[in-house]
Design an enzyme around this catalytic site. Sequence first.
Site, short mmCIF file in Angstrom:
data_model
loop_
_atom_site.label_atom_id
_atom_site.label_comp_id
_atom_site.label_asym_id
_atom_site.label_seq_id
_atom_site.Cartn_x
_atom_site.Cartn_y
_atom_site.Cartn_z
N LYS A 1 0.85 -1.19 0.00
CA LYS A 1 0.00 0.00 0.00
C LYS A 1 0.88 1.23 0.00
CE LYS A 1 -4.53 0.75 0.30
NZ LYS A 1 -5.58 -0.24 -0.03
N1 GLU Z 1 -7.27 -0.09 -3.23
C1 GLU Z 1 -7.99 -1.30 -3.50
C2 GLU Z 1 -8.02 -2.19 -2.26
O1 GLU Z 1 -7.90 -1.74 -1.17
C3 GLU Z 1 -7.50 -2.00 -4.76
C4 GLU Z 1 -6.07 -2.43 -4.75
C5 GLU Z 1 -5.56 -2.93 -6.09
O2 GLU Z 1 -6.33 -3.05 -7.04
O3 GLU Z 1 -4.36 -3.20 -6.16
O4 GLU Z 1 -8.25 -3.36 -2.35
#
Ligand code: GLU
Length: 419
Positions: free
Chosen positions: A109
Site C-alpha cells: 500500500k
Molecule cells: N485499493 C484497493 C483495495 O484496497 C484496490 C487495490 C488494487 O487493485 O491493487 O483493495
Amino acid sequence: MPTTIVQANAYDVAMENFDTAADAIGLDSNSREMIKRPERMLTVGVPVRMDDGHIHRFEGFRVQHNSARGPAKGGIRFHPQVTLDEVKALATWMTWKCAVVNIPFGGAKGGITCDPKHMSQGELERMTRRYTSAILPLIGPEQDIPAPDVYTNSQTMAWIMDTYSMTKGYAVPGVVTGKPISLGGSLGRNEATGRGVFYTIESACEHLHMQLKGATVAVQGFGNAGSISAQLLHQAGAKIVAVSDSTGCVYNRDGLNIPELIHMKALCGHVDGFPESEPILPHELLAMACDILVPAALENTIVAENAGTVRARIIAEAANGPVTPAADRILESKGAFVIPDILCNAGGVTVSYFEWVQDEQHLFWEVQDIYNRLERVMKTAFSDVLKIHVERKVPMRIAANMLGIGRVAEAVQIRGIYP
Ligand code: GLU
C-alpha cells in the site's frame, strides 16, 4: 447521542486480528516471525511547487508487506489522515486479501498525507509524479503494482504510468492497474470493488435465507465502492434508505433514487440536499433499522462505543478496516453477519489482477468475460471462507484471516528462508 470516540490505530487492529487467526490455525512461531510484519517500508519527502509559487513538502509512503506469492499489490491513498501505521495496516490487509481470493500477488500500500480536495489538478499531478520518482526503486510490473484507493483514480494511475515509463524509455502499462482504458486499463475495473461487494452480499443473503429484493440498505460513504455497490443493490430491487458522505447523510424511508443521487454527487460533489430525502446524522445512519449496512468510508467507523447501536443483519465491509476488534465482539454477540473487508472488497484487486494479466499478454477481454470471472472468484472465495466459519465455528473475519494467512504461510514455508 453521539459519543466521543477514541481513534484505534489501524496497525494495532491488523496485528490483533493476525494473532487471533494465527492462533486459530495453530501457526508456529517461525512462520509468524516471517509473515506478520512488512518486508519493506519507504518514507519519502515529496516537495511540490504549489500554484501560488511556494514549495510544500508532503510526506509519502510505500509499504510492501509480503511478496511470497507474487508481486506486491495495493493502492495509493491521498488523504489528510494518512500515516505510516495506516499504510502498514492497509498493506497487511492486501496480503491476506489477495490470498483469500487466491490471486498470485502479495500485499502493498502507498499513501501521501495531503488534502486533495483543496489542491488543483496541476498540484496533484506534480505531487503524484514526484512521489512516483521517489518510490521508483520499489515499483514495477514484476515487483510492486500500485492502483487507486481513497481519493486517487485512473488519472492518478496515468501520471504514475507515464512517469515510470519515461524513466524506462518505453511504455510500461503493467506498472499500475486501474488505468484509463486507452492506456491498457481493463473494462470493468472501475466498478469492480462495488460489483464484488454486491456478489458477496448475494452470497450472504443466500446463506442466511434472506431476500435481496426488498431488503433495506444503509450505505456509509459514497465514493467509488459505496456508490457502485448501492447502484447494483438498487438494480437488484433492494431499497437504499440511507446514504452518507463526508458532507452529510440523506434518508428516505421508501428508498433513495440511487441513479439520480450518483448523478447529483458527480455534478455537485456531495449528497446532502438531495431532493426527496431528509437529512439525518451520521450516528443515525449506523443505527438505522435495516437489513444490510455497507460501511464504505474509512477505517474504525464502527467501534466499541457505537457497535451496540447497529441493527443491520449483514455488515458488508466495502471499506478496509471499518470495524475494530472490540466492535466485532459486540456485533458477534448481537448475531450480525459480517462480510469482512478482505473478502467483501476484494473485487477491486481481483480485476486489477485481470488488468495486469491482459497488459502482460497484450490481449484484452470483453466486459462480460470480466464480470463472469469476477463473480466466480468472489463466490468461490465466499464459500471457502464460509466453510471455515461453519466448520470451525469462528466469525467470518477470523475465518477469512485463517484462509489468507494459511495460504501465505504455506508459500513461505515451501520457499524456505534465504540464504
Ligand atoms: N485499493 C484497493 C483495495 O484496497 C484496490 C487495490 C488494487 O487493485 O491493487 O483493495
